[in-house]
Design an enzyme around this catalytic site. Structure first.
Site, PDB file in Angstrom:
ATOM      1  CD1 TRP A  95      24.793  96.857  23.252  1.00 17.79           C
ATOM      2  CD2 TRP A  95      26.325  96.611  25.032  1.00 17.79           C
ATOM      3  NE1 TRP A  95      24.170  96.130  23.906  1.00 17.79           N
ATOM      4  CE2 TRP A  95      25.189  95.648  25.200  1.00 17.79           C
ATOM      5  CE3 TRP A  95      27.285  96.889  26.003  1.00 17.79           C
ATOM      6  CZ2 TRP A  95      24.870  94.898  26.452  1.00 17.79           C
ATOM      7  CZ3 TRP A  95      27.012  96.040  27.090  1.00 17.79           C
ATOM      8  CH2 TRP A  95      26.018  94.970  27.217  1.00 17.79           C
ATOM      9  CE  LYS A 146      22.748  99.232  13.506  1.00 16.47           C
ATOM     10  NZ  LYS A 146      23.073  99.899  15.077  1.00 16.47           N
ATOM     11  N   PRO A 147      27.413 101.438  14.027  1.00 11.67           N
ATOM     12  CG  PRO A 147      28.110 103.175  15.113  1.00 11.67           C
ATOM     13  CD  PRO A 147      27.718 102.734  13.914  1.00 11.67           C
ATOM     14  CD  GLU A 160      20.417 100.841  19.276  1.00 14.14           C
ATOM     15  OE1 GLU A 160      19.835 100.418  19.997  1.00 14.14           O
ATOM     16  OE2 GLU A 160      21.407 100.595  18.621  1.00 14.14           O
ATOM     17  CD  GLU A 210      31.846  87.391  18.579  1.00 13.07           C
ATOM     18  OE1 GLU A 210      31.072  86.976  19.444  1.00 13.07           O
ATOM     19  OE2 GLU A 210      32.231  88.573  18.858  1.00 13.07           O
ATOM     20  CD  GLU A 267      34.668  89.362  13.621  1.00 12.85           C
ATOM     21  OE1 GLU A 267      34.506  90.251  13.101  1.00 12.85           O
ATOM     22  OE2 GLU A 267      33.834  89.136  14.836  1.00 12.85           O
TER      23      GLU A 267
END
Length: 478
Positions: free
Chosen positions: A152, A176-177, A179, A249, A457
């Site tokens: 988030w 999926k981000p 919520e 991460e 990444e």
């Protein structure tokens, strides 16, 4: 902050109705008011998304790197053109200053452009006869369906870090981000689906239950998560059942080591600015400052002056350096860390309290007189809180810096080149900066050691992380 409600097919698909009971609320942390209510994906919907991605992979996995690169460049251009809408969605949902959100969108477009180019570069060994009579070559093939779970604090940026190399390598994706902060991700998925073939990018919304369904699905070949350590352990354990690959991460407790020969005022200003960026909700934030004895008092004076110049305020106000933390729960977490540190004998040099205004704001807080094994030193607060410790010899300072479970990022501030190089070698962190902090280049890899996770990444290495290497060996007839 949002001039109009966000709309489009994916917003309509996931918008909760009065009959929905399994829902998540996205708030504006600067006001505490809800921005949107979304329903959570059921395990059946997750399975349907994976099935759609599996079908799309049969074609997408055989596209050429040049074809994939062209589409990623198109998406980057469209993202940049719609940058203001994305920045406002990100600022409203995360609470970060609008100016910072605008910078992030420009950076996100560059991530896409870099990965578009990296897709066309191979680091494979040259084909040749490594055994007499046989020719060997290697292939870099996509994995298939990958599951991406984003946090988030930087919803869109973290999505780009995962999505861009995954697509560039030829995989299809179920994303999926968090919520708490889905708005900019929904907006991006709508934009990208207009460019990509159907089923290449699939979005599911939900909490940990939705994430677990994605991790446990046997057709998902890799899961990449950015989140906290406890979640990472659960993901790794669940993924082991199907032996799928995992990238993690996770948290950080970044030390900044300041020596007496460093430019103290410059170090103080840069470390204060980066520590409280995004309200300290950054795994690489320099939240542990360790200062050589001879410079301690001078540095602390300069640091407190720099902190006093930082303004905690409305994200739309251009003078605000940082805004609120993400939620009431996070605000209470930060307050709990500060109060327990006080009770343990620490000194709060500045700040230490929530701000008396609507929303979830906390003062920039600097804490001294802490011990190495104190909770405030060992555990990630993930808020606008910094500890300052005093160190003696180089060996003592190195031991203090490495004396946590995390290993994501660190910085060293010194004009002694030999000392700087020695510390960059001996610090057990995935990124080490010298005389700077929180500076990233898309060309360089990013990832942690220890409890901060594994996998890289950014950089061309990220393409390999989302690929599998196959050895092909052939013998000429006759």
């Amino acid at each position: 902050m949002l001039t109009a409600p966000l709309a489009g097919p994916l917003f309509d698909q996931w918008r909760a109705s009065p009959d929905d009971t399994d829902v998540a609320v996205a708030y504006n942390p600067a006001t505490g008011e809800p921005l949107a209510v979304h329903r959570n994906a059921s395990p059946e919907e997750v399975a349907a998304a994976v099935e759609k991605a599996t079908a799309a992979f049969r074609t997408w996995g055989r596209t050429t790197p040049a074809e994939r690169a062209e589409l990623l460049l198109t998406i980057a251009n469209r993202l940049e053109a719609a940058g203001e809408d994305f920045a406002r969605a990100e600022s409203a949902n995360v609470g970060k200053p609008l100016a910072l959100a605008r910078e992030e969108i420009a950076y996100d477009a560059d991530v896409l452009r870099f990965m578009a180019g990296a897709a066309r570069i191979s680091h494979a060994a040259a084909a040749g006869e490594y055994l007499n009579g046989s020719t060997s070559m290697t292939r870099r093939d996509p994995l298939g369906v990958v599951g991406l779970i984003t946090p988030w604090n930087y919803p869109l940026m973290e999505a780009m870090w995962k999505l861009a190399p995954a697509l560039a390598a030829g995989n299809t994706v179920v994303l999926k981000p968090s919520e708490l902060t889905p708005l900019s991700t929904i907006l991006f998925a709508q934009l990208a689906q207009e460019v990509l073939p159907d089923g290449v990018l699939n979005l599911v919304l939900g909490d940990g239950t939705t994430g677990a369904a994605l991790v446990e699905h046997p057709a998902v070949r890799l899961v990449s998560l950015t989140g906290d350590v406890s979640t990472g352990k659960k993901v790794a354990a669940a993924a082991s059942a199907t032996l799928k690959r995992v990238h993690l991460e996770l948290g950080g407790k970044a030390p900044a080591l300041v020596f007496a020969d460093a430019p103290l005022e410059t170090a103080a200003a840069e470390l204060a600015a980066t520590a409280f960026l995004n309200a300290g909700q950054d795994c690489t934030a320099p939240c542990r400052v360790i200062v050589e004895d001879a410079a301690h008092d001078s540095f602390v004076d300069a640091y407190l002056k720099a902190v006093a110049d930082l303004r905690c305020g409305d994200p739309e106000d251009e003078s605000s350096h940082f805004g609120p933390v993400i939620s009431r729960r996070q605000l209470e977490r930060v307050e709990g860390f500060v109060e327990r540190a006080r009770s343990a004998g620490a000194s709060v040099l500045t700040g230490g309290h929530r701000v008396d205004r609507p929303g979830w704001f906390h003062e920039a807080t600097v804490i001294a007189d802490v011990q190495q094994d104190d909770e405030i030193v060992q555990r990630e607060v993930f808020g606008p809180v910094v500890t300052i410790q005093r160190g003696g010899s180089d060996d003592e300072i190195l031991t203090m810096a490495n004396g946590v479970d995390y290993g994501l990022a660190a910085s060293v501030w010194t004009n002694d080149v030999a000392r700087g190089l020695r510390f960059t070698r001996d610090l057990a962190f995935g990124t080490v900066w010298l005389n700077q902090h929180m500076v990233l280049a898309n060309e360089m890899p990013f990832g942690g050691f220890g409890q901060s996770g594994y996998g890289k990444e950014l950089s061309a290495h990220a393409i390999d992380e989302y690929s599998q290497v196959k050895h092909v060996m052939l013998r000429a007839a006759g």
